[in-house]
Enzyme design. Structure first.
Site, PDB file in Angstrom:
ATOM      1  N   ASP A 172      23.577 129.688   0.373  1.00 55.47           N
ATOM      2  CA  ASP A 172      23.411 130.326   1.681  1.00 55.47           C
ATOM      3  C   ASP A 172      22.019 130.152   2.269  1.00 55.47           C
ATOM      4  O   ASP A 172      21.849 130.136   3.487  1.00 55.47           O
ATOM      5  CB  ASP A 172      23.727 131.820   1.591  1.00 55.47           C
ATOM      6  CG  ASP A 172      22.639 132.587   0.857  1.00 55.47           C
ATOM      7  OD1 ASP A 172      22.454 132.344  -0.348  1.00 55.47           O
ATOM      8  OD2 ASP A 172      21.953 133.402   1.499  1.00 55.47           O
ATOM      9  N   ASP A 211      17.859 129.881  -2.162  1.00 57.46           N
ATOM     10  CA  ASP A 211      18.087 130.079  -3.591  1.00 57.46           C
ATOM     11  C   ASP A 211      19.335 129.301  -4.004  1.00 57.46           C
ATOM     12  O   ASP A 211      19.870 128.504  -3.242  1.00 57.46           O
ATOM     13  CB  ASP A 211      18.208 131.570  -3.923  1.00 57.46           C
ATOM     14  CG  ASP A 211      19.236 132.275  -3.045  1.00 57.46           C
ATOM     15  OD1 ASP A 211      20.129 131.585  -2.505  1.00 57.46           O
ATOM     16  OD2 ASP A 211      19.156 133.510  -2.895  1.00 57.46           O
ATOM     17  N   TYR A 231      23.242 140.967  -0.359  1.00 59.61           N
ATOM     18  CA  TYR A 231      24.239 140.996   0.725  1.00 59.61           C
ATOM     19  C   TYR A 231      25.107 142.232   0.574  1.00 59.61           C
ATOM     20  O   TYR A 231      26.328 142.157   0.480  1.00 59.61           O
ATOM     21  CB  TYR A 231      25.053 139.700   0.744  1.00 59.61           C
ATOM     22  CG  TYR A 231      24.230 138.530   1.224  1.00 59.61           C
ATOM     23  CD1 TYR A 231      23.953 138.369   2.578  1.00 59.61           C
ATOM     24  CD2 TYR A 231      23.688 137.618   0.334  1.00 59.61           C
ATOM     25  CE1 TYR A 231      23.169 137.312   3.030  1.00 59.61           C
ATOM     26  CE2 TYR A 231      22.902 136.566   0.770  1.00 59.61           C
ATOM     27  CZ  TYR A 231      22.650 136.422   2.124  1.00 59.61           C
ATOM     28  OH  TYR A 231      21.867 135.379   2.576  1.00 59.61           O
ATOM     29  N   GLU A 275      12.289 131.390   5.333  1.00 56.63           N
ATOM     30  CA  GLU A 275      13.506 130.959   4.651  1.00 56.63           C
ATOM     31  C   GLU A 275      14.604 130.611   5.651  1.00 56.63           C
ATOM     32  O   GLU A 275      14.911 131.398   6.549  1.00 56.63           O
ATOM     33  CB  GLU A 275      14.011 132.046   3.700  1.00 56.63           C
ATOM     34  CG  GLU A 275      15.186 131.591   2.843  1.00 56.63           C
ATOM     35  CD  GLU A 275      15.548 132.599   1.765  1.00 56.63           C
ATOM     36  OE1 GLU A 275      16.165 132.202   0.767  1.00 56.63           O
ATOM     37  OE2 GLU A 275      15.207 133.795   1.910  1.00 56.63           O
TER      38      GLU A 275
END
Length: 503
Positions: free
Chosen positions: A88, A91, A240, A483
């Site tokens: 996503d 990472d 999340y 990010e």
């Protein structure tokens, strides 16, 4: 230091002043910039980014060549095949909730704006959708079970290593009747249903497979209600975690099934559950955790076409969303959405660009629906035209591409100046081709802390963006700003497609 002449006012004393600002902002900023933006080039790069996020065995036509196969045994510990899909962000965990939302928004981008992409990029966008849906089909292959995550996030976040090298725990997490997750299951159903529309004329058999699976997954989500962060809190929070509740995902899934299947039962479900599932809540929120604004805009299209008066409350909510994000109204009345001095939509919390691209996508989509119906949005004692909404959406895109106080693009690889030290493991570590030997969990730390630019350019990645003062720390440890994520790019694909055809 002299004040940047391209700084723009932070707020507006009235709605008319906001309108005047939006009318002149485009010319003002183009005057400040070296030239107009190449939206088609940005579109190409925004889609290419997804190839850099691929997990699993890479195909022969893979264009991001510094990536290699990774996570080829995902799901094996649970006796299932969960290879493929997307990482996503920066990472190496595969989080199902944002991946499904990414797939839904990529599909919506193709549905509404695919005709603006041109043949080559439309094909690339469709392949990006299919990379997501192929994985979601694997994750939902067994009735009554949805695999919602692969990878232990604590183990993964304790390391800085390439996905090709990772030796962290690849635990497969699932929801079932005893451990429900209506939020992630509802979003997965939405993704499969939306994608079935993308493939309806292009691959009818695959489209039917997607739709039939979406129906099953939605039935499971609705029958076994609950939030997946309650069932799997130790694995999914705080990364999340479902803060908003699962009710919006049930309406969202039903809305996409209504659009994809045209079955009356889904429309009846929406009308019957409009109040129960709190359709009117937080109408100016839209993202991987909160679908309310998206539900209202999606369902409003039929209302504006005169085909669904029983859904009119969703159109009213969509109008309220529009008024809540317009400069001059939102800042003086509810304060939930503000504009930075440089003109960017800003909401408190991390990774602001996810709000910018998602809300701008809704502005553009709704403006098109309004145009076809010859309708404007009433906001107090004035109204907002479709042209005004398009102009605001374009302003956000232009800020991302370089029309901002720092005169830098927030899309990697676009323009002469862009982020060099993004928070992304694969980009920041030497590629397998450059460094064939394994780089271990902690051995990667020196690359994380290095002041040097990333060796691998993740073309098309859009980072979290500037802070509340329009400043940007181009540094890996500042992950909220540096990010990239798939759900920042997915709605941007639709925006760039439209503006590439309407420069």
């Amino acid at each position: 230091m002299a004040r940047n002449p391209c700084h723009l006012p932070a707020c507006f004393p009235s709605f008319s002043a906001a309108v005047l600002f939006l009318l002149i902002a485009g010319n003002h900023l183009r005057h400040c910039a070296a030239g107009g933006h190449d939206y088609h080039d940005a579109l190409r790069k925004s889609i290419l980014f997804f190839e850099g996020q691929r997990s699993g065995r890479l195909p022969p036509d893979q264009r991001v060549r510094w990536r290699r196969d990774s996570a080829l045994h995902d799901g094996a510990s649970a006796g299932v095949d969960l290879t493929g899909g997307y990482y996503d962000a920066g990472d190496n965990v595969k989080f199902g909730f944002p991946m499904a939302f990414t797939t839904t928004l990529l599909s919506w981008s193709v549905i509404d704006f695919g005709r603006n992409m041109g043949g080559g990029e439309l094909g690339n966008a469709i392949r990006a959708v299919k990379w997501g849906t192929d994985y979601l089909l694997k994750a939902t292959a067994h009735d009554g079970v949805v695999y919602v995550q692969v990878g232990d996030p604590l183990s993964d976040h304790n390391c800085w290593e390439r996905p090709e090298d990772m030796d962290t725990l690849r635990t497969a997490y699932k929801i079932d009747s005893n451990n429900p997750g209506s939020d992630v299951a509802g979003e997965t159903a939405a993704a499969l249903a939306a994608a079935s529309i993308v493939f309806r004329s292009r691959n009818p058999a695959y489209s039917r497979l997607l739709l039939n699976r979406a129906i099953k997954v939605f039935e499971f989500a609705d029958r076994h209600r609950g939030a997946y962060s309650s069932s799997l809190r130790y694995a999914v929070c705080p990364f999340y975690c479902d803060v908003n509740g699962y009710q919006d995902e049930l309406l969202w899934g039903a809305a996409w099934l209504h659009k994809a299947s045209r079955r009356r039962e889904y429309r009846e479900y929406i009308v019957r559950n409009e109040v129960v599932l709190r359709a009117g809540d937080t109408i100016n929120e839209f993202g991987w955790d909160n679908k309310h604004a998206g539900i209202n805009v999606l369902l409003s299209k039929e209302v504006l076409m005169g085909r669904a008066n029983d859904l009119n409350q969703f159109r009213i909510n969509a109008d309220g969303f529009i008024c809540s994000v317009l400069p001059g109204i939102s800042q003086t009345e509810n304060g939930l959405v503000k504009m930075l001095k440089g003109g960017l939509i800003f909401k408190a919390g991390g990774s602001n660009m996810q709000h910018v691209t998602s809300l701008s996508f809704l502005l553009l989509a709704y403006s098109n629906y309004l145009s076809h119906a010859n309708h404007a949005v009433p906001c107090g004692d004035t109204s907002a035209s479709p042209a005004l909404l398009k102009r605001l959406a374009r302003r956000q895109v232009d800020y991302i591409l370089g029309d901002n106080p720092l005169r830098m693009s927030y899309m990697v690889g676009y323009g002469p100046r862009y982020p060099q030290r993004i928070h992304h493991r694969g980009s920041s570590l030497p590629s397998v081709a450059a460094h064939p030997n394994r780089i271990g969990c902690k051995a990667g730390s020196r690359y994380y802390l290095s002041p040097n630019p990333n060796p691998n350019i993740l073309v098309g990645a859009v980072v979290g963006g500037p802070n509340s003062t329009d400043a940007f720390p181009d540094s890996r440890p500042f992950f909220q700003e540096s990010e990239p994520t798939t759900y920042i790019n997915a709605p941007l694909v639709g925006l760039l497609a439209y503006f590439s055809a309407h420069p």
